[in-house]
Design a protein around this motif. Structure first.
Motif, PDB file in Angstrom:
ATOM      1  N   THR A 277      31.543  -8.046  73.635  1.00 49.81           N
ATOM      2  CA  THR A 277      32.829  -8.200  74.302  1.00 49.81           C
ATOM      3  C   THR A 277      32.830  -7.362  75.576  1.00 49.81           C
ATOM      4  OG1 THR A 277      35.238  -8.051  73.990  1.00 49.81           O
ATOM      5  CG2 THR A 277      33.932  -6.324  72.999  1.00 49.81           C
TER       6      THR A 277
ATOM      7  N   CYS B 119      47.015  -2.148  76.854  1.00 46.48           N
ATOM      8  CA  CYS B 119      46.877  -3.186  77.868  1.00 46.48           C
ATOM      9  C   CYS B 119      46.857  -2.514  79.234  1.00 46.48           C
ATOM     10  CB  CYS B 119      48.032  -4.194  77.789  1.00 46.48           C
ATOM     11  SG  CYS B 119      47.838  -5.612  78.887  1.00 46.48           S
TER      12      CYS B 119
ATOM     13  N   CYS C 152      43.281  -4.718  75.217  1.00 48.94           N
ATOM     14  CA  CYS C 152      42.113  -4.035  74.654  1.00 48.94           C
ATOM     15  C   CYS C 152      42.369  -3.400  73.293  1.00 48.94           C
ATOM     16  CB  CYS C 152      41.672  -2.907  75.586  1.00 48.94           C
ATOM     17  SG  CYS C 152      41.280  -3.406  77.262  1.00 48.94           S
TER      18      CYS C 152
ATOM     19  N   GLY D 157      37.896   0.592  76.146  1.00 50.52           N
ATOM     20  CA  GLY D 157      38.584  -0.517  75.504  1.00 50.52           C
ATOM     21  C   GLY D 157      37.716  -1.748  75.434  1.00 50.52           C
ATOM     22  N   ALA D 158      37.688  -2.365  74.262  1.00 45.69           N
ATOM     23  CA  ALA D 158      37.026  -3.657  74.095  1.00 45.69           C
ATOM     24  C   ALA D 158      38.062  -4.720  74.446  1.00 45.69           C
ATOM     25  CB  ALA D 158      36.538  -3.827  72.662  1.00 45.69           C
ATOM     26  N   VAL D 159      37.799  -5.480  75.491  1.00 45.74           N
ATOM     27  CA  VAL D 159      38.760  -6.455  75.999  1.00 45.74           C
ATOM     28  C   VAL D 159      38.826  -7.651  75.061  1.00 45.74           C
ATOM     29  CG1 VAL D 159      39.397  -7.942  77.942  1.00 45.74           C
ATOM     30  CG2 VAL D 159      38.353  -5.692  78.375  1.00 45.74           C
ATOM     31  N   LYS D 160      40.019  -7.932  74.557  1.00 47.67           N
ATOM     32  CA  LYS D 160      40.239  -9.065  73.664  1.00 47.67           C
ATOM     33  C   LYS D 160      40.845 -10.252  74.402  1.00 47.67           C
ATOM     34  CE  LYS D 160      38.491  -7.101  70.214  1.00 47.67           C
ATOM     35  NZ  LYS D 160      37.129  -7.508  69.886  1.00 47.67           N
TER      36      LYS D 160
ATOM     37  N   GLN E  74      38.048   1.235  71.562  1.00 50.68           N
ATOM     38  CA  GLN E  74      36.713   1.259  70.969  1.00 50.68           C
ATOM     39  C   GLN E  74      36.226   2.680  70.748  1.00 50.68           C
ATOM     40  OE1 GLN E  74      33.921  -1.544  72.675  1.00 50.68           O
ATOM     41  NE2 GLN E  74      32.267  -0.074  72.470  1.00 50.68           N
TER      42      GLN E  74
ATOM     43  N   HIS F  65      45.273   0.383  70.366  1.00 48.08           N
ATOM     44  CA  HIS F  65      45.123  -0.672  71.355  1.00 48.08           C
ATOM     45  C   HIS F  65      45.961  -0.345  72.588  1.00 48.08           C
ATOM     46  CE1 HIS F  65      48.536  -2.009  68.792  1.00 48.08           C
ATOM     47  NE2 HIS F  65      49.093  -2.186  69.968  1.00 48.08           N
TER      48      HIS F  65
ATOM     49  N   PHE G 218      44.521  -6.739  81.023  1.00 49.36           N
ATOM     50  CA  PHE G 218      43.376  -6.642  80.124  1.00 49.36           C
ATOM     51  C   PHE G 218      43.876  -6.061  78.807  1.00 49.36           C
ATOM     52  CE2 PHE G 218      42.002  -6.075  84.484  1.00 49.36           C
ATOM     53  CZ  PHE G 218      40.957  -6.980  84.601  1.00 49.36           C
TER      54      PHE G 218
ATOM     55  N   THR H  16      34.020  -4.614  78.259  1.00 48.94           N
ATOM     56  CA  THR H  16      34.645  -3.310  78.062  1.00 48.94           C
ATOM     57  C   THR H  16      35.099  -2.734  79.390  1.00 48.94           C
ATOM     58  OG1 THR H  16      32.457  -2.289  78.108  1.00 48.94           O
ATOM     59  CG2 THR H  16      33.419  -2.678  75.936  1.00 48.94           C
TER      60      THR H  16
END
Length: 168
Positions: A49, A73, A124, A140-143, A127, A71, A122, A51
Motif C-alpha cells: 500500500t 486523514c 490512512c 500512514g498506510a494510505v487506504k 502504520q 487512523h 489521504f 505510505t
C-alpha cells in the motif's frame, strides 16, 4: 547542552523553504481532533500500500487522538483556505468553538474526517510512529486517496503563499 545558536539558525533556514499546507484529522474512540501540518511527505507508492508521513508536535491534542484512534486523514489545502489552516493551527478561534464547523467534512474508509473542499485527501491507517525530539513522526498506510483540480496553499517565509501562474 543544546546549541541554541544552531537551533535558531536551523529554524530560520527552514522558514525559507516552501511547504504545502495540510490539516491532519482523526475521529474515533479518542474523539475528533485535527491540526495544521506542513511536515507531510510521500514515503512510497510501492509495496502492499502507498505510505506517507506526517510530523505532529507531541503536545498536540491531535497527536494523542491519532495514536489512540489508529487512523488519520491528511487534507491538502488549496488557495483561499488559509482560514481553515488558521483555525486548525489554533491561530484563530472557530465560531461556536468547534474546529470542524469551519467547513464541510465527510468520512472516507477509516472514518477520519476528510475535508470536502480539500485539494487532496489521504485516508490512512497509522502504520508506525516514533517520537523524535518534540514531534511524533507518523507513517500512514494510505487506504483511500482523492483529489480535485486547483492550486495548493503554500507556506514559506513564515506566511501563506499562493502559487504563481505559469509564465507564458
Amino acid at each position: 547542552m543544546p546549541d541554541t545558536r544552531l537551533k535558531s539558525d536551523f529554524i530560520d533556514a527552514m522558514s525559507t523553504l516552501v511547504s504545502t499546507v495540510t490539516i491532519v484529522t482523526t475521529d474515533g474512540v479518542a474523539g475528533a481532533a485535527g491540526a495544521t501540518v506542513s511536515a507531510m511527505s510521500s514515503v512510497s507508492a510501492d509495496g502492499d500500500t502507498p505510505t506517507l508521513l506526517v510530523c505532529l508536535h507531541h503536545e498536540a491534542k491531535a497527536t494523542a487522538a491519532i495514536l489512540e484512534n489508529g487512523h488519520f486523514c491528511v487534507n491538502a489545502l488549496g488557495q483561499g483556505q488559509s482560514d481553515i489552516a488558521n483555525v486548525f493551527a489554533s491561530r484563530t478561534s472557530p465560531v461556536g468553538g468547534d474546529k470542524f464547523d469551519i467547513a464541510e467534512f465527510t468520512t472516507l474508509s477509516t472514518g477520519a474526517p476528510a475535508l470536502k473542499s480539500a485539494l487532496a485527501a489521504f485516508d490512512c491507517i497509522l502504520q508506525s510512529h516514533e517520537r523524535i525530539g518534540t514531534h511524533h513522526v507518523m507513517i500512514g498506510a494510505v487506504k483511500e486517496a482523492r483529489h480535485s483540480l486547483g492550486e495548493p496553499l503554500l507556506y514559506g517565509n513564515r506566511a501563506y503563499r499562493d502559487l504563481a501562474p505559469p509564465a507564458g
